[in-house]
Motif scaffolding. Structure first.
Motif, mmCIF file in Angstrom:
data_model
loop_
_atom_site.group_PDB
_atom_site.id
_atom_site.type_symbol
_atom_site.label_atom_id
_atom_site.label_comp_id
_atom_site.label_asym_id
_atom_site.label_seq_id
_atom_site.Cartn_x
_atom_site.Cartn_y
_atom_site.Cartn_z
ATOM 1 N N UNK A 1 0.844 -1.205 0.000
ATOM 2 C CA UNK A 1 0.000 0.000 0.000
ATOM 3 C C UNK A 1 0.875 1.250 0.000
ATOM 4 N N UNK A 2 1.976 1.211 0.769
ATOM 5 C CA UNK A 2 2.882 2.372 0.810
ATOM 6 C C UNK A 2 3.467 2.632 -0.578
ATOM 7 N N UNK A 3 3.850 1.564 -1.273
ATOM 8 C CA UNK A 3 4.390 1.711 -2.629
ATOM 9 C C UNK A 3 3.326 2.290 -3.560
ATOM 10 N N UNK A 4 2.068 1.823 -3.412
ATOM 11 C CA UNK A 4 0.966 2.310 -4.243
ATOM 12 C C UNK A 4 0.739 3.803 -3.995
ATOM 13 N N UNK A 5 0.732 4.199 -2.729
ATOM 14 C CA UNK A 5 0.543 5.615 -2.384
ATOM 15 C C UNK A 5 1.682 6.479 -2.942
ATOM 16 N N UNK A 6 2.901 5.946 -2.911
ATOM 17 C CA UNK A 6 4.029 6.688 -3.490
ATOM 18 C C UNK A 6 3.806 6.909 -4.985
ATOM 19 N N UNK A 7 3.296 5.877 -5.668
ATOM 20 C CA UNK A 7 3.029 5.982 -7.111
ATOM 21 C C UNK A 7 2.001 7.065 -7.386
ATOM 22 N N UNK A 8 0.901 7.051 -6.618
ATOM 23 C CA UNK A 8 -0.145 8.063 -6.836
ATOM 24 C C UNK A 8 0.406 9.452 -6.509
ATOM 25 N N UNK A 9 1.292 9.537 -5.514
ATOM 26 C CA UNK A 9 1.947 10.804 -5.187
ATOM 27 C C UNK A 9 2.698 11.364 -6.382
ATOM 28 N N UNK A 10 3.377 10.484 -7.164
ATOM 29 C CA UNK A 10 4.078 10.936 -8.374
ATOM 30 C C UNK A 10 3.084 11.491 -9.392
ATOM 31 N N UNK B 1 5.775 7.764 2.429
ATOM 32 C CA UNK B 1 5.806 7.348 1.018
ATOM 33 C C UNK B 1 5.312 8.469 0.115
ATOM 34 N N UNK B 2 4.214 9.107 0.502
ATOM 35 C CA UNK B 2 3.660 10.196 -0.317
ATOM 36 C C UNK B 2 4.594 11.401 -0.284
ATOM 37 N N UNK B 3 5.167 11.692 0.892
ATOM 38 C CA UNK B 3 6.098 12.836 1.003
ATOM 39 C C UNK B 3 7.303 12.656 0.094
ATOM 40 N N UNK B 4 7.766 11.396 -0.048
ATOM 41 C CA UNK B 4 8.953 11.144 -0.872
ATOM 42 C C UNK B 4 8.697 11.443 -2.339
ATOM 43 N N UNK B 5 7.442 11.309 -2.794
ATOM 44 C CA UNK B 5 7.156 11.573 -4.205
ATOM 45 C C UNK B 5 6.586 12.971 -4.451
ATOM 46 N N UNK B 6 5.937 13.570 -3.426
ATOM 47 C CA UNK B 6 5.322 14.888 -3.616
ATOM 48 C C UNK B 6 6.247 16.057 -3.283
ATOM 49 N N UNK B 7 7.165 15.850 -2.363
ATOM 50 C CA UNK B 7 8.074 16.933 -2.005
ATOM 51 C C UNK B 7 7.356 18.127 -1.404
ATOM 52 N N UNK C 1 -6.608 16.355 -5.095
ATOM 53 C CA UNK C 1 -6.175 14.962 -5.270
ATOM 54 C C UNK C 1 -5.468 14.452 -4.012
ATOM 55 N N UNK C 2 -4.602 15.290 -3.427
ATOM 56 C CA UNK C 2 -3.876 14.887 -2.221
ATOM 57 C C UNK C 2 -4.853 14.615 -1.073
ATOM 58 N N UNK C 3 -5.850 15.482 -0.957
ATOM 59 C CA UNK C 3 -6.846 15.307 0.105
ATOM 60 C C UNK C 3 -7.612 13.991 -0.077
ATOM 61 N N UNK C 4 -7.977 13.683 -1.325
ATOM 62 C CA UNK C 4 -8.684 12.428 -1.604
ATOM 63 C C UNK C 4 -7.779 11.224 -1.368
ATOM 64 N N UNK C 5 -6.519 11.357 -1.756
ATOM 65 C CA UNK C 5 -5.570 10.251 -1.557
ATOM 66 C C UNK C 5 -5.398 9.938 -0.073
ATOM 67 N N UNK C 6 -5.297 10.996 0.746
ATOM 68 C CA UNK C 6 -4.996 10.804 2.170
ATOM 69 C C UNK C 6 -6.262 10.674 3.022
#
Length: 980
Positions: free
Chosen positions: A634-643, A701-707, A657-662
């Motif tokens: 799930x963490x990997x999936x969230x990172x992908x959506x973050x990208x 995971x999301x922070x790593x892709x969204x910055x 989108x971020x609000x819906x993701x989280x």
């Protein structure tokens, strides 16, 4: 009493008692007996007078272990004290060792029975030679050659001594002798090699004794890499060697000698001899190993000698072709022998042995790179001429001739290259992205550990196959599709065959023209999907699924150009995310991440025929998609959506989108914090702690892709997160303080610490990935001072998290001079308490060690003025800690300490406190650097040691010149004063 008798070296040692002591040490007696024997033997070995007893021991004892002990004592003396001994003692020992060697090797029976003892004596003799020859033992080589002619067994041992001497001088001398001494020994061996050469040729022509011939060939092999070329090519040495090649007993040693000759490269002077050698060799080889032989099968069922022959044959061909293939290409009569040799090498490359394949692959890679470069640079004649070794003016006629030569060369190797393509396809190594493997029991499982050797091999094979594909796209495509059709028909179906084929298909991404690649990939995916449909069995389907995922992940250019295909692939990956076979879900998540990183813009724009961006559609079905995934997936999936979200340029849409993701993790987080406000004990439940950890990991995971764009989300949870951090830290401290044995190792405490570490990791990830905006630092750093830094200072050593150190190192590296005012607070919180943890020994708290010095280096690099403001006691602490770091035997800690010291020296040299600093620390630093420079445990840091000493010595030179200049100016002023 026995021990005292042995330790009294004023009289000849009691050899039977020494035998008994050595036997007790090596024997199966009690632990106390072995310990006592060990103590006695260590005392004797360290006694400077013990070596004087060596001859007496060797003459009296019958025990091989005792002889070896005595020779070990002697070896130590030779190594460290030989030149300090009186001449008569040196000569006496030298003569005694020589006499014993001659005595034991002159008789066949004693030579065989005492072979181990003789070998050790040979080593001792060579150690003496390294000191005494040639200056103090000029007659050694003539004496040895004369002795060799008296007896075949003596001759065999003389060969062993010569081989040892060559190896010691040319292979093992670095770090043992000075460069001047090595040079002197090499010159002596060269100047006296004629005697050795004559002896070797005499033995090979006159002796029928197999052991002696093998010893001579082995000695020649050690000498061939460095002797003057005339001894090889202007004598009958090569012809003699080739006569021994067909003889089974000497075949491998002869082949090693020929390989050594083949790897010599000194221009074109001896080309005729090389061609003659190669042609004779190929004629003989066809008799020994007919071209029709199935070499992989023969290797699999062959003896050790036969397998060694195939290995040596691979080395011979690759060595010869690397340096001399051009001369074989140049004449028509040699081309057939060349192509036959390449055919042998192709067949050897199929041998199921990793080391043999590595040797072959290394050569194939270099050959295909050369062919590709010359083909690629056909439009640049100057480059082409240089590659072909031509130094001529490039007139139009010559340019046309070069192009014709290149085309002819490509045609020459076309058949070999086609076979090489099939070899690469059949033997392609596993890429890093593939997680589904076959275990030793034949089951399909998830890979648990990466094999770095396989990854290196894959990179070389991938490069080779890409060059092969560039040289002939059609042949590459034809061979791959033909092999794939055999998978569909079942003619060639195995897991391994499908895997290597798909890994090869994936590896050539980008090597074809886009139109050709599109057509090729559509056919490949179509066939793989058909194969998945018609194949039964979960394991089979898992293998096919992993290959489909790997192949599509390798072709982002195709996916970006074909939206419908990309969407189909992603939806297929979502299907695989519900497949519970080991490794399939992991690989689906990894492939999804890889595709999103390469095609992220495609997911946030409305495609033709669509009502909304794919990311919006995905977020609507998010809960269903991740329903069967494990937390890490799930963490990997969230990172992908973050990208995907990161690729959205509209800030409002991005935040939506971020609000819906989280939404899911935030909802759970809100529930937990709400419950905690009513009763803080709610947070102590282990299931709740695991949920908190999972939510934090999802955020990381999301922070790593969204910055930077993650700012709104982290702001939402930041203060509550710090409160949870503080509470869990207090729970950890109280658990450890209660004094329960191994409290810090309990699962409960480990779980609490995981939450603390993930909190720090989340903050560090966000600050590191966020753009360099000062307001972000001002917003997040001050609130952390007490909950994080203060907590670190107050905690027990076992409860301190090393991630605090790396977090603040990241903050300082990120915000640099803006953090100067905060350095005293950081210093006060972490410095003293961390030093107390890490300076007790070199083992405890390994993570704190490296991260502490990384923090210190960040401060020294970006906040140096803050270090200047430290008190003298605090600065001494800093310098002591740096010295302690570069004394460390752990390489990365020592290097961090040395780099930090170098940084400090440069900064202080440019500051106004230069004189004051160096007056206090110059001698200390110099002494400590010399201490590690001369310590063999610190060899890897040699370059940094030298740079630091250079810095110190240049400073002394500069200050000396400055002082002289000041004196000179004073002298002129005084002179003017008095003369006036």
């Amino acid at each position: 009493m026995a021990a005292e008798r042995l330790k009294d070296l004023s009289q000849p040692i009691d050899v039977p008692l020494l035998d008994a002591t050595v036997a007790a040490f090596y024997g199966t007696g009690s632990k106390e007996e072995r310990a006592t024997a060990d103590q006695i033997l260590r005392y004797l070995q360290n006694n400077p007078d013990m070596w004087l007893q060596v001859v007496h021991i060797l003459q009296q004892t019958k025990s091989l272990n005792t002889k070896f002990f005595a020779l070990q004592v002697l070896e130590g003396v030779i190594k460290y004290r030989w030149n300090a001994l009186p001449v008569e003692q040196r000569d006496g020992m030298k003569n005694y060792i020589s006499e014993v060697i001659v005595q034991l090797s002159s008789n066949e029976a004693s030579f065989r029975a005492e072979r181990l003892y003789v070998n050790k004596l040979n080593i001792i003799l060579v150690q003496i030679l390294k000191h005494d020859w040639p200056a103090r033992w000029q007659s050694f080589i003539p004496d040895l050659v004369a002795a060799a002619k008296t007896s075949e067994t003596i001759c065999e041992n003389c060969m062993a001594i010569l081989k040892l001497l060559s190896e010691e001088v040319f292979d093992f001398s670095r770090g043992e002798m000075t460069q001047q001494k090595i040079k002197e020994l090499k010159q002596s061996l060269n100047s006296e090699f004629q005697l050795i050469h004559e002896l070797c040729l005499y033995v090979l022509s006159a002796s029928q004794r197999i052991e002696l011939i093998r010893a001579t060939l082995s000695t020649l092999h050690a000498f061939l890499s460095w002797i003057p070329l005339g001894y090889i090519f202007e004598s009958n040495l090569l012809e003699t060697l080739l006569k021994f090649f067909p003889v089974p007993s000497s075949r491998n040693l002869t082949l090693q000698c020929l390989t050594e000759v083949a790897s010599l490269n000194f221009g074109d002077y001896y080309n005729v001899q090389y061609v003659k050698m190669y042609n004779i060799f190929m004629v003989q080889l066809q008799t020994i190993l007919p071209p029709t032989t199935n070499i992989p099968e023969a290797y699999a069922h062959g003896s050790g000698e036969e397998q060694a022959f195939i290995q040596n044959l691979a080395l011979f061909f690759t060595s010869f072709y690397k340096f001399h293939i051009r001369v074989l290409e140049s004449s028509q009569e040699n081309i057939s022998a060349l192509l036959m040799g390449l055919e042998y090498l192709i067949n050897i490359s199929y041998v199921d042995d990793t080391e043999v394949f590595k040797v072959c692959l290394d050569y194939w890679n270099s050959l295909i790179l050369e062919l590709f470069d010359s083909h690629h640079n056909m439009d640049n004649p100057a480059v082409t001429a240089n590659m072909m070794g031509l130094q001529v003016p490039l007139l139009p006629g010559i340019v046309d001739g070069l192009c014709a030569q290149l085309l002819q060369r490509r045609r020459l190797y076309a058949g070999t290259m086609s076979k090489l393509r099939m070899l690469m396809i059949c033997r392609m190594a596993k890429p890093e992205e593939v997680l589904i493997v076959e275990d030793e029991n034949g089951n399909i499982v998830r890979e648990t550990m990466k094999d770095n050797d396989v990854l290196v091999q894959y990179k070389i094979m991938r490069e080779t196959l890409i060059y092969l594909s560039h040289l002939d796209h059609e042949d590459t495509e034809k061979q791959m599709l033909k092999k794939l059709s055999k998978q569909l028909s079942g003619e060639d179906w195995t897991w391994n065959n499908l895997n290597t084929l798909c890994w090869a298909i994936g590896s050539i991404s980008g090597s074809m023209m886009e139109e050709q690649e599109n057509r090729f990939l559509v056919m490949v995916i179509r066939d793989l999907l058909n194969l998945c449909e018609i194949t039964k069995g979960k394991d089979n389907k898992a293998v096919i699924a992993s290959n489909i995922m790997y192949v599509v992940g390798q072709y982002p250019r195709f996916l970006r150009a074909h939206w419908k295909f990309l969407k189909t692939v992603v939806n297929k990956l979502f299907e695989f995310m519900h497949e519970t076979h080991p490794g399939v879900q992991d690989m689906a998540c990894d492939t999804f991440l890889k595709i999103v990183q390469k095609c992220k813009r495609k997911f946030v724009i409305v495609q033709v025929g669509e009502n909304e961006p794919f990311v919006s559609e995905l977020l609507s079905a998010l809960a269903t998609t991740v329903a069967d995934l494990e937390p890490h997936q799930i963490h990997s999936f969230y990172e992908s959506v973050g990208h995907m979200i990161q690729a959205e340029s509209d800030p409002h849409k991005r935040d939506e989108y971020l609000q819906r993701l989280m939404a899911l993790p935030n909802q759970k987080w809100g529930e937990i914090i709400g419950q905690a406000r009513q009763s803080v004990d709610f947070l102590k439940d282990q299931d709740v702690i695991r949920t908190v950890l999972n939510i934090l990991q999802t955020n990381t995971s999301v922070a790593s892709s969204l910055g930077t764009y993650f700012l709104s989300q982290i702001s939402l949870i930041f203060l509550d997160m710090l409160n949870v951090y503080r509470m869990y830290s207090e729970l950890i401290s109280s658990s450890i303080a209660e004094g329960v044995p191994f409290a810090s190792k309990t699962s409960y405490v480990k779980l609490l610490r995981s939450v603390k570490r993930e909190t720090l990791k989340l903050i560090e990830t966000f600050l590191d990935k966020a753009e360099d905006q000062p307001q972000i630092g001002k917003q997040f750093v001050p609130p952390m001072m007490d909950p994080v830094l203060g907590d670190y200072a107050r905690n027990l050593p076992d409860a301190r998290e090393s991630e605090v150190l790396s977090l603040f190192a990241t903050i300082i590296n990120k915000y640099k001079a803006a953090m100067i005012d905060d350095v005293p607070r950081i210093f006060e919180a972490v410095f003293q308490c961390t030093l107390e943890m890490i300076t007790k020994n070199f083992e405890d708290y390994p993570e704190h060690r490296l991260k502490f010095f990384s923090l210190l280096r960040a401060i020294a690099t970006h906040c140096f003025p803050a270090l200047i403001q430290l008190s003298s006691q605090q600065l001494k602490l800093v310098m002591d800690s740096i010295i302690w770091a570069f004394r460390h035997t752990e390489r990365n800690i020592a290097e961090t300490g040395l780099n930090l010291l170098l940084e400090m020296l440069r900064n202080f040299q440019a500051s106004e406190f230069c004189n004051q600093f160096y007056r206090t620390y110059f001698l200390t630093i110099e002494q400590e650097i010399f201490a590690v420079l001369t310590d063999t445990f610190h060899k890897p840091g040699f370059k940094l040691h030298v740079l630091i000493l250079q810095q110190l010595f240049c400073l002394v030179k500069y200050l000396t010149l400055l002082r002289l200049l000041q004196l000179w100016i004073s002298f002129i002023l005084l002179n003017k004063l008095f003369s006036g």
